[in-house]
Design a protein around this motif. Structure first.
Motif, PDB file in Angstrom:
ATOM      1  N   UNK A  49       0.675  -1.239   0.025  1.00  0.00           N
ATOM      2  CA  UNK A  49      -0.005   0.031  -0.124  1.00  0.00           C
ATOM      3  C   UNK A  49       0.786   1.143   0.212  1.00  0.00           C
ATOM      4  N   UNK A  50       0.599   2.153  -0.821  1.00  0.00           N
ATOM      5  CA  UNK A  50       1.210   3.487  -0.884  1.00  0.00           C
ATOM      6  C   UNK A  50       0.501   4.272  -0.012  1.00  0.00           C
ATOM      7  N   UNK A  51       0.926   5.167   0.932  1.00  0.00           N
ATOM      8  CA  UNK A  51       0.275   5.823   1.940  1.00  0.00           C
ATOM      9  C   UNK A  51       0.881   7.319   2.089  1.00  0.00           C
ATOM     10  N   UNK A  52      -0.091   8.548   2.069  1.00  0.00           N
ATOM     11  CA  UNK A  52       0.590   9.635   2.255  1.00  0.00           C
ATOM     12  C   UNK A  52       0.175  10.215   3.560  1.00  0.00           C
ATOM     13  N   UNK A  53       0.775  11.234   4.253  1.00  0.00           N
ATOM     14  CA  UNK A  53       0.779  11.397   5.563  1.00  0.00           C
ATOM     15  C   UNK A  53       0.778  13.080   5.402  1.00  0.00           C
ATOM     16  N   UNK A  54       0.034  13.875   6.070  1.00  0.00           N
ATOM     17  CA  UNK A  54       0.066  15.447   6.305  1.00  0.00           C
ATOM     18  C   UNK A  54       0.128  15.362   7.709  1.00  0.00           C
ATOM     19  N   UNK A  55       1.276  15.602   8.116  1.00  0.00           N
ATOM     20  CA  UNK A  55       1.992  15.693   9.732  1.00  0.00           C
ATOM     21  C   UNK A  55       1.675  17.205   9.932  1.00  0.00           C
ATOM     22  N   UNK A  56       0.515  17.652  10.476  1.00  0.00           N
ATOM     23  CA  UNK A  56       0.514  19.191  10.907  1.00  0.00           C
ATOM     24  C   UNK A  56       1.078  19.154  12.256  1.00  0.00           C
ATOM     25  N   UNK A  57       1.306  18.235  13.266  1.00  0.00           N
ATOM     26  CA  UNK A  57       2.009  18.126  14.316  1.00  0.00           C
ATOM     27  C   UNK A  57       3.635  18.321  14.381  1.00  0.00           C
ATOM     28  N   UNK A  58       4.183  17.365  13.483  1.00  0.00           N
ATOM     29  CA  UNK A  58       5.569  17.402  13.225  1.00  0.00           C
ATOM     30  C   UNK A  58       6.238  17.210  14.826  1.00  0.00           C
ATOM     31  N   UNK A  59       5.845  16.278  15.674  1.00  0.00           N
ATOM     32  CA  UNK A  59       6.483  16.432  16.900  1.00  0.00           C
ATOM     33  C   UNK A  59       6.856  14.756  17.071  1.00  0.00           C
ATOM     34  N   UNK A  60       7.356  14.552  18.279  1.00  0.00           N
ATOM     35  CA  UNK A  60       7.985  13.203  18.374  1.00  0.00           C
ATOM     36  C   UNK A  60       6.871  12.183  18.509  1.00  0.00           C
ATOM     37  N   UNK A  61       5.469  12.607  19.028  1.00  0.00           N
ATOM     38  CA  UNK A  61       4.463  11.522  18.994  1.00  0.00           C
ATOM     39  C   UNK A  61       3.883  11.353  17.423  1.00  0.00           C
ATOM     40  N   UNK A  62       3.887  12.310  16.573  1.00  0.00           N
ATOM     41  CA  UNK A  62       3.339  12.080  15.201  1.00  0.00           C
ATOM     42  C   UNK A  62       4.560  11.317  14.623  1.00  0.00           C
ATOM     43  N   UNK A  63       5.652  11.525  14.681  1.00  0.00           N
ATOM     44  CA  UNK A  63       6.941  10.735  13.733  1.00  0.00           C
ATOM     45  C   UNK A  63       6.894   9.308  14.400  1.00  0.00           C
ATOM     46  N   UNK A  64       6.518   8.956  15.848  1.00  0.00           N
ATOM     47  CA  UNK A  64       6.498   7.857  16.226  1.00  0.00           C
ATOM     48  C   UNK A  64       5.319   7.232  15.549  1.00  0.00           C
ATOM     49  N   UNK A  65       4.313   7.742  15.696  1.00  0.00           N
ATOM     50  CA  UNK A  65       2.944   6.999  14.786  1.00  0.00           C
ATOM     51  C   UNK A  65       3.404   6.738  13.277  1.00  0.00           C
ATOM     52  N   UNK A  66       4.052   7.589  12.511  1.00  0.00           N
ATOM     53  CA  UNK A  66       4.389   7.408  11.307  1.00  0.00           C
ATOM     54  C   UNK A  66       5.492   6.044  11.111  1.00  0.00           C
ATOM     55  N   UNK A  67       6.103   5.981  12.125  1.00  0.00           N
ATOM     56  CA  UNK A  67       7.022   4.932  12.044  1.00  0.00           C
ATOM     57  C   UNK A  67       6.476   3.705  12.156  1.00  0.00           C
ATOM     58  N   UNK A 115      -3.491   4.994  -1.880  1.00  0.00           N
ATOM     59  CA  UNK A 115      -4.590   4.507  -1.598  1.00  0.00           C
ATOM     60  C   UNK A 115      -5.329   5.091  -0.384  1.00  0.00           C
ATOM     61  N   UNK A 116      -4.143   5.493   0.486  1.00  0.00           N
ATOM     62  CA  UNK A 116      -5.028   6.253   1.821  1.00  0.00           C
ATOM     63  C   UNK A 116      -4.180   7.428   2.036  1.00  0.00           C
ATOM     64  N   UNK A 117      -4.667   8.241   2.859  1.00  0.00           N
ATOM     65  CA  UNK A 117      -4.040   9.510   3.496  1.00  0.00           C
ATOM     66  C   UNK A 117      -4.362   9.544   4.967  1.00  0.00           C
ATOM     67  N   UNK A 118      -3.264   9.815   5.735  1.00  0.00           N
ATOM     68  CA  UNK A 118      -3.544   9.963   6.983  1.00  0.00           C
ATOM     69  C   UNK A 118      -3.071  11.673   7.306  1.00  0.00           C
ATOM     70  N   UNK A 119      -4.233  12.184   8.131  1.00  0.00           N
ATOM     71  CA  UNK A 119      -3.863  13.626   8.302  1.00  0.00           C
ATOM     72  C   UNK A 119      -3.808  13.864   9.914  1.00  0.00           C
TER      73      UNK A 119
END
Length: 365
Positions: free
Chosen positions: A48-66, A96-100
């Motif tokens: 799956x190809x995923x896109x992420x719009x990270x408006x937080x740009x924090x440690x927690x958001x990067x950990x979720x993306x990982x 196929x999916x986007x996470x904001x």
């Protein structure tokens, strides 16, 4: 009568084998389709190809993306900067999916006030969107649970009966054996009488001592036996090359397949008696084939169909044969349940053969 009928059957075998198109249909095409489709026909969603719009740009958001980057389901996780980029890439199906992730994501986690992330899926592919959404939800819930630092009070242990590792090839192989043998039986029988009409030998067949019933039997037997033999070959390939688990009785499966092919041979003879050319016969086969596949339960469960279509499936031999094939080969279905599907299958075979015989006789008159 026996000698005349035997001669006609031998003649039909020779006609099928001498025709280059029929030779390919009987030998190369089915095996090629089984091998290719067994690997290609799957409802699993991977890479799956995923896109992420990270408006937080924090440690927690990067950990979720990982968590997504380390998941076996996802091929790529790409960060974008603007909502417009998300729209453009989904429009051209590059994702196929986007996470904001919202801007207050980290603050909400630290303050334990709760937050929400937005998932956007490509609804043009409804089945894939639902499955991918389930994957993402599972990962996010696992991440949230790790943040909470509490162990679940209820442990869920899942066991998959009859297909322990949920190998989708097992389901595909059973269905493909039924579908490919159906196509072969339909094509061979529908082309038989139409071929005689096209090359001009049908009139000679009519004035021969053979009755209309003998002609139909002579046309049906070679196609029936060839399609039945082909099912055995495909089953052997499935067992030897794809490690298919043969759990039930081979005899019961082949007996059910024989009855199912009788029903399809009747449909093929009916189509052939109505057509004057082989091209018309092929079009007739495809006209029957698509509704039969759609109403068989192969693509979507019959219980999910509208009520009217559910009733129509009782006229479809594939519906009953797929139940028998999957039940016998994968879980050794008990004989009462086999008969529950085999009896309707036999009734459909009697109906289609009777209609084919009546149509053929009426055309001769």
């Amino acid at each position: 009568m026996t000698a005349r009928l035997f001669t006609l059957i031998i003649k039909e075998f020779k006609a099928i084998w001498k025709d280059p198109r029929s030779r390919v249909i009987v030998t190369i095409l089915p095996i090629f389709q089984l091998i290719i489709f067994a690997n290609a026909v799957t409802m699993e969603v991977k890479n799956i190809d995923m896109l992420v719009l990270d408006n937080s740009r924090s440690y927690y958001s990067r950990e979720l993306i990982s968590h997504f980057e380390n998941s076996p389901w996802f091929n790529s996780v790409t960060l974008v900067d603007t909502p417009q980029q998300l729209k453009e890439k989904i429009d051209i199906q590059q994702a196929s999916i986007v996470l904001e992730i919202p801007g207050d994501f980290a603050a909400a986690i630290k303050n334990k006030t709760g937050t929400a992330v937005q998932l956007i899926t490509d609804g043009r592919q409804t089945n894939s969107a639902a499955i991918i959404g389930g994957y993402v939800t599972q990962i996010i819930q696992g991440y949230a649970q790790s943040l909470a630092g509490t162990d679940p009070k209820v442990e869920i242990v899942t066991r998959n009966w009859f297909n322990i590792n949920l190998d989708y090839k097992y389901y595909s192989l059973v269905s493909l054996m039924a579908l490919i043998s159906m196509v072969i039986a339909l094509l061979l029988t529908s082309l038989s009488i139409a071929r005689e009409k096209e090359v001009g030998t049908f009139d000679q067949l009519i004035v021969s001592p053979l009755s209309s019933t003998e002609i139909l039997i002579g046309k049906a037997v070679p196609a029936q036996l060839l399609a039945w033999l082909l099912t055995m070959v495909m089953l052997a390939i499935s067992v030897w090359f794809f490690d298919f688990p043969l759990a039930g009785s081979l005899f019961v499966f082949l007996a059910a397949d024989f009855v199912a092919l009788l029903a399809l041979v009747g449909v093929g003879l009916f189509i052939s008696s109505l057509c004057r050319t082989q091209q018309q016969a092929i079009l007739g086969v495809f006209t029957f084939q698509m509704p039969a596949v759609l109403l068989s339960g192969f693509i979507s469960p019959i219980d999910n169909m509208p009520v009217l279509l559910q009733y129509l499936t009782y006229l479809n031999p594939l519906r009953f044969f797929l139940v028998i094939a999957k039940g016998v080969l994968l879980k050794d279905m008990a004989m009462p349940y086999v008969l529950l599907n085999l009896i309707p299958l036999a009734l459909i075979a009697a109906l289609t053969l009777s209609i084919a015989g009546w149509t053929f006789k009426s055309k001769l008159e």
